[in-house]
Scaffold this motif. Structure first.
Motif, PDB file in Angstrom:
ATOM      1  N   ARG A  54       3.695  -5.272 -13.672  1.00 52.96           N
ATOM      2  CA  ARG A  54       2.228  -5.742 -12.829  1.00 52.96           C
ATOM      3  C   ARG A  54       3.137  -5.421 -11.389  1.00 52.96           C
ATOM      4  NH1 ARG A  54      -2.823  -7.356 -14.309  1.00 52.96           N
ATOM      5  NH2 ARG A  54      -3.420  -8.506 -12.185  1.00 52.96           N
ATOM      6  N   THR A  55       2.504  -4.432 -11.079  1.00 55.41           N
ATOM      7  CA  THR A  55       3.205  -4.450 -10.174  1.00 55.41           C
ATOM      8  C   THR A  55       2.172  -4.423  -8.579  1.00 55.41           C
ATOM      9  OG1 THR A  55       4.567  -2.550 -10.183  1.00 55.41           O
ATOM     10  CG2 THR A  55       3.892  -2.802  -8.014  1.00 55.41           C
ATOM     11  N   ASN A  56       2.443  -5.543  -7.618  1.00 59.53           N
ATOM     12  CA  ASN A  56       1.401  -5.703  -6.773  1.00 59.53           C
ATOM     13  C   ASN A  56       1.011  -4.690  -5.302  1.00 59.53           C
ATOM     14  OD1 ASN A  56       0.470  -6.918  -4.609  1.00 59.53           O
ATOM     15  ND2 ASN A  56       1.978  -8.456  -3.729  1.00 59.53           N
ATOM     16  N   ALA A  57      -0.118  -3.995  -5.975  1.00 60.56           N
ATOM     17  CA  ALA A  57      -0.860  -3.077  -5.374  1.00 60.56           C
ATOM     18  C   ALA A  57      -0.837  -2.203  -4.238  1.00 60.56           C
ATOM     19  CB  ALA A  57      -1.653  -2.489  -6.130  1.00 60.56           C
ATOM     20  N   LEU A  58       0.057  -3.415  -2.601  1.00 62.18           N
ATOM     21  CA  LEU A  58      -0.351  -2.761  -1.512  1.00 62.18           C
ATOM     22  C   LEU A  58      -1.575  -2.392  -0.961  1.00 62.18           C
ATOM     23  CD1 LEU A  58       3.574  -4.187  -0.437  1.00 62.18           C
ATOM     24  CD2 LEU A  58       1.568  -6.102  -1.386  1.00 62.18           C
ATOM     25  N   PHE A  59      -1.455  -0.847  -1.466  1.00 58.33           N
ATOM     26  CA  PHE A  59      -2.510  -0.286  -1.076  1.00 58.33           C
ATOM     27  C   PHE A  59      -3.753  -0.625  -1.377  1.00 58.33           C
ATOM     28  CE2 PHE A  59      -0.458   1.297  -4.850  1.00 58.33           C
ATOM     29  CZ  PHE A  59      -1.452   1.883  -5.773  1.00 58.33           C
ATOM     30  N   ARG A  60      -3.959  -1.199  -1.664  1.00 58.86           N
ATOM     31  CA  ARG A  60      -5.836  -1.320  -2.278  1.00 58.86           C
ATOM     32  C   ARG A  60      -6.130  -2.669  -1.296  1.00 58.86           C
ATOM     33  NH1 ARG A  60      -4.834  -3.195  -8.717  1.00 58.86           N
ATOM     34  NH2 ARG A  60      -3.710  -1.140  -9.593  1.00 58.86           N
ATOM     35  N   THR A  85       5.074   2.254   5.092  1.00 59.34           N
ATOM     36  CA  THR A  85       6.307   1.596   4.850  1.00 59.34           C
ATOM     37  C   THR A  85       6.571  -0.419   4.614  1.00 59.34           C
ATOM     38  OG1 THR A  85       6.732   0.269   7.128  1.00 59.34           O
ATOM     39  CG2 THR A  85       7.736   2.627   6.531  1.00 59.34           C
ATOM     40  N   ALA A  86       7.120  -0.267   3.274  1.00 55.68           N
ATOM     41  CA  ALA A  86       7.415  -1.781   3.261  1.00 55.68           C
ATOM     42  C   ALA A  86       8.189  -2.074   2.411  1.00 55.68           C
ATOM     43  CB  ALA A  86       5.747  -2.318   1.698  1.00 55.68           C
ATOM     44  N   ASP A  87       9.302  -2.905   2.347  1.00 58.56           N
ATOM     45  CA  ASP A  87       9.936  -3.843   1.629  1.00 58.56           C
ATOM     46  C   ASP A  87       9.503  -4.400   0.429  1.00 58.56           C
ATOM     47  OD1 ASP A  87      12.177  -3.651   3.770  1.00 58.56           O
ATOM     48  OD2 ASP A  87      11.134  -5.069   4.968  1.00 58.56           O
ATOM     49  N   ALA A  88      10.277  -3.979  -0.993  1.00 62.34           N
ATOM     50  CA  ALA A  88      10.748  -4.013  -1.939  1.00 62.34           C
ATOM     51  C   ALA A  88      11.979  -4.536  -3.107  1.00 62.34           C
ATOM     52  CB  ALA A  88       9.923  -2.735  -3.452  1.00 62.34           C
ATOM     53  N   LEU A 116       8.725  -1.719  -9.005  1.00 58.95           N
ATOM     54  CA  LEU A 116       9.130  -1.909  -7.879  1.00 58.95           C
ATOM     55  C   LEU A 116       8.271  -3.612  -7.767  1.00 58.95           C
ATOM     56  CD1 LEU A 116       9.498   0.164  -5.223  1.00 58.95           C
ATOM     57  CD2 LEU A 116      11.387  -0.643  -6.429  1.00 58.95           C
ATOM     58  N   ASP A 117       8.244  -4.388  -7.578  1.00 59.18           N
ATOM     59  CA  ASP A 117       7.705  -5.699  -7.418  1.00 59.18           C
ATOM     60  C   ASP A 117       6.272  -5.199  -6.548  1.00 59.18           C
ATOM     61  OD1 ASP A 117       8.453  -5.606  -5.133  1.00 59.18           O
ATOM     62  OD2 ASP A 117       9.329  -7.717  -4.636  1.00 59.18           O
ATOM     63  N   ARG A 118       5.836  -4.593  -5.650  1.00 67.43           N
ATOM     64  CA  ARG A 118       5.367  -4.144  -5.004  1.00 67.43           C
ATOM     65  C   ARG A 118       5.610  -2.516  -4.410  1.00 67.43           C
ATOM     66  NH1 ARG A 118       6.653  -6.553   0.733  1.00 67.43           N
ATOM     67  NH2 ARG A 118       4.182  -7.235   0.933  1.00 67.43           N
ATOM     68  N   THR A 119       4.389  -2.668  -3.749  1.00 65.74           N
ATOM     69  CA  THR A 119       4.474  -0.811  -3.685  1.00 65.74           C
ATOM     70  C   THR A 119       3.036  -0.208  -3.090  1.00 65.74           C
ATOM     71  OG1 THR A 119       4.986   1.930  -4.108  1.00 65.74           O
ATOM     72  CG2 THR A 119       3.373   0.982  -5.637  1.00 65.74           C
ATOM     73  N   ILE A 120       3.737   0.689  -1.927  1.00 60.05           N
ATOM     74  CA  ILE A 120       2.601   1.215  -1.237  1.00 60.05           C
ATOM     75  C   ILE A 120       2.544   2.520  -1.906  1.00 60.05           C
ATOM     76  CG2 ILE A 120       2.980  -0.327   1.127  1.00 60.05           C
ATOM     77  CD1 ILE A 120       4.641   2.128   1.503  1.00 60.05           C
ATOM     78  N   PHE A 121       3.030   3.203  -3.018  1.00 59.79           N
ATOM     79  CA  PHE A 121       2.816   4.436  -3.897  1.00 59.79           C
ATOM     80  C   PHE A 121       1.492   4.301  -4.467  1.00 59.79           C
ATOM     81  CE2 PHE A 121       6.493   7.007  -2.898  1.00 59.79           C
ATOM     82  CZ  PHE A 121       6.971   6.230  -1.783  1.00 59.79           C
ATOM     83  N   GLY A 140      17.076  -5.279  -9.500  1.00 60.56           N
ATOM     84  CA  GLY A 140      17.286  -6.441  -8.060  1.00 60.56           C
ATOM     85  C   GLY A 140      16.992  -6.169  -6.860  1.00 60.56           C
ATOM     86  N   GLU A 141      17.625  -4.556  -6.925  1.00 59.95           N
ATOM     87  CA  GLU A 141      18.348  -4.187  -5.996  1.00 59.95           C
ATOM     88  C   GLU A 141      17.028  -4.353  -4.540  1.00 59.95           C
ATOM     89  OE1 GLU A 141      20.110  -0.189  -6.523  1.00 59.95           O
ATOM     90  OE2 GLU A 141      19.686  -0.063  -4.374  1.00 59.95           O
ATOM     91  N   PRO A 142      17.177  -5.093  -3.336  1.00 59.89           N
ATOM     92  CA  PRO A 142      16.106  -4.576  -2.009  1.00 59.89           C
ATOM     93  C   PRO A 142      16.137  -2.886  -2.019  1.00 59.89           C
ATOM     94  CG  PRO A 142      17.983  -5.129  -1.726  1.00 59.89           C
ATOM     95  CD  PRO A 142      18.707  -4.814  -2.641  1.00 59.89           C
ATOM     96  N   VAL A 143      14.918  -2.205  -1.509  1.00 57.87           N
ATOM     97  CA  VAL A 143      14.984  -1.010  -1.161  1.00 57.87           C
ATOM     98  C   VAL A 143      13.624  -1.589  -0.142  1.00 57.87           C
ATOM     99  CG1 VAL A 143      15.298   0.413  -2.933  1.00 57.87           C
ATOM    100  CG2 VAL A 143      13.036  -0.598  -3.088  1.00 57.87           C
ATOM    101  N   LYS A 144      13.883  -0.129   0.579  1.00 60.04           N
ATOM    102  CA  LYS A 144      13.015   0.241   1.624  1.00 60.04           C
ATOM    103  C   LYS A 144      11.919   0.936   1.034  1.00 60.04           C
ATOM    104  CE  LYS A 144      15.318  -2.220   6.271  1.00 60.04           C
ATOM    105  NZ  LYS A 144      14.041  -3.169   6.071  1.00 60.04           N
TER     106      LYS A 144
END
Ligand SMILES: [Zn+2]
Length: 247
Positions: A4-10, A17-20, A33-38, A88-92
């Motif tokens: 269950r990804t948090n769909a920020l685009f909704r 851009t966002a951090d995840a 990812l835990d959250r996404t703008i994609f 567990g790795e952070p990505v931008k």
């Protein structure tokens, strides 16, 4: 398993851009990812492309975004032979915003076309330079010039575009909200996202999970490129950007 990804685009289609954090990498290299703008390919709108930046500054390309078992299970697909991030790795995250904004304009234009042509829909597809909607009608009864003029009236009026959530019961009480002949919005989750156009949704509202611009003026100049006959009972309308070329 379904993530269950948090769909920020909704909630905000304008996030570029966002951090995840990487939650999983599947056996085909797809990144969760835990959250996404994609936005993930769905409902006729293609998924987003862009990049994931690692802590060392290196980039992992996202060539496609698709859904897994559910619409909340969003998978970022890198091209072959890319580095694979660690769980567990952070990505931008960074979208190919130019492409996404074209898709938002086109997708919103498709909603406008369903206002101008209020017929049952049998299919639709959005792309960055051409979109199509198939209507279940034996004869359009109007020319592409007429439809283009009415589309551009809605664009110039610069109506607001916004989303609101309704319950399954509200949708059941308003069956006219669903314009697709074959596709029903998913019920059972309790909430359905309605995309509304105009003050108090005076122009249109219909269930949709895609990304849209915030007002019809942002769609810009569009025209109907072609009306094709698809069988006896179907007409396919193509939408293109820019002014209608001289006949
Ligand atoms: Zn939509």
């Amino acid at each position: 398993m379904a993530y269950r990804t948090n769909a920020l685009f909704r909630d905000d289609a304008y996030l570029r851009t966002a951090d995840a954090v990487v939650v999983a990498v599947n056996d085909r290299g797809g990144i969760i990812l835990d959250r996404t703008i994609f936005y993930a390919t769905s409902g006729g709108q293609p998924g987003d492309t862009g990049t994931l930046e690692r802590a060392d500054g290196s980039l992992i390309a996202v060539a496609a975004t698709i859904t897994g078992e559910t619409k909340d299970d969003i998978i970022h697909v890198p091209p072959p032979e890319q580095a694979v991030p660690e769980v567990g790795e952070p990505v931008k995250l960074a979208l190919d915003w130019q492409r996404r904004h074209l898709l938002m304009r086109m997708h919103t234009a498709c909603h406008l076309l369903t206002v101008v042509c209020p017929f049952p829909i049998t299919g639709a597809s959005v792309s960055e330079d051409d979109s199509r909607i198939d209507f279940d009608i034996p004869d359009a009864g109007f020319t592409r010039e007429d439809v283009t003029a009415r589309l551009m009236e809605l664009v110039r009026a610069d109506h607001p575009v916004f989303a609101r959530l309704i319950t399954d019961e509200e949708l059941a009480a308003n069956p006219g909200l669903v314009k697709s002949k074959n596709v029903r919005p998913p019920v059972g989750t309790g909430k359905i996202r309605l995309v509304c156009i105009g003050e108090n949704a005076s122009i249109d509202s219909q269930p949709c999970g895609g990304t849209h611009v915030k007002s019809t003026g942002e769609v810009g100049e569009i025209h109907i490129g072609k009306v094709e006959k698809k069988g006896r009972e179907n007409r396919r309308f193509r939408i293109r950007f820019g002014p209608m070329p001289p006949a």
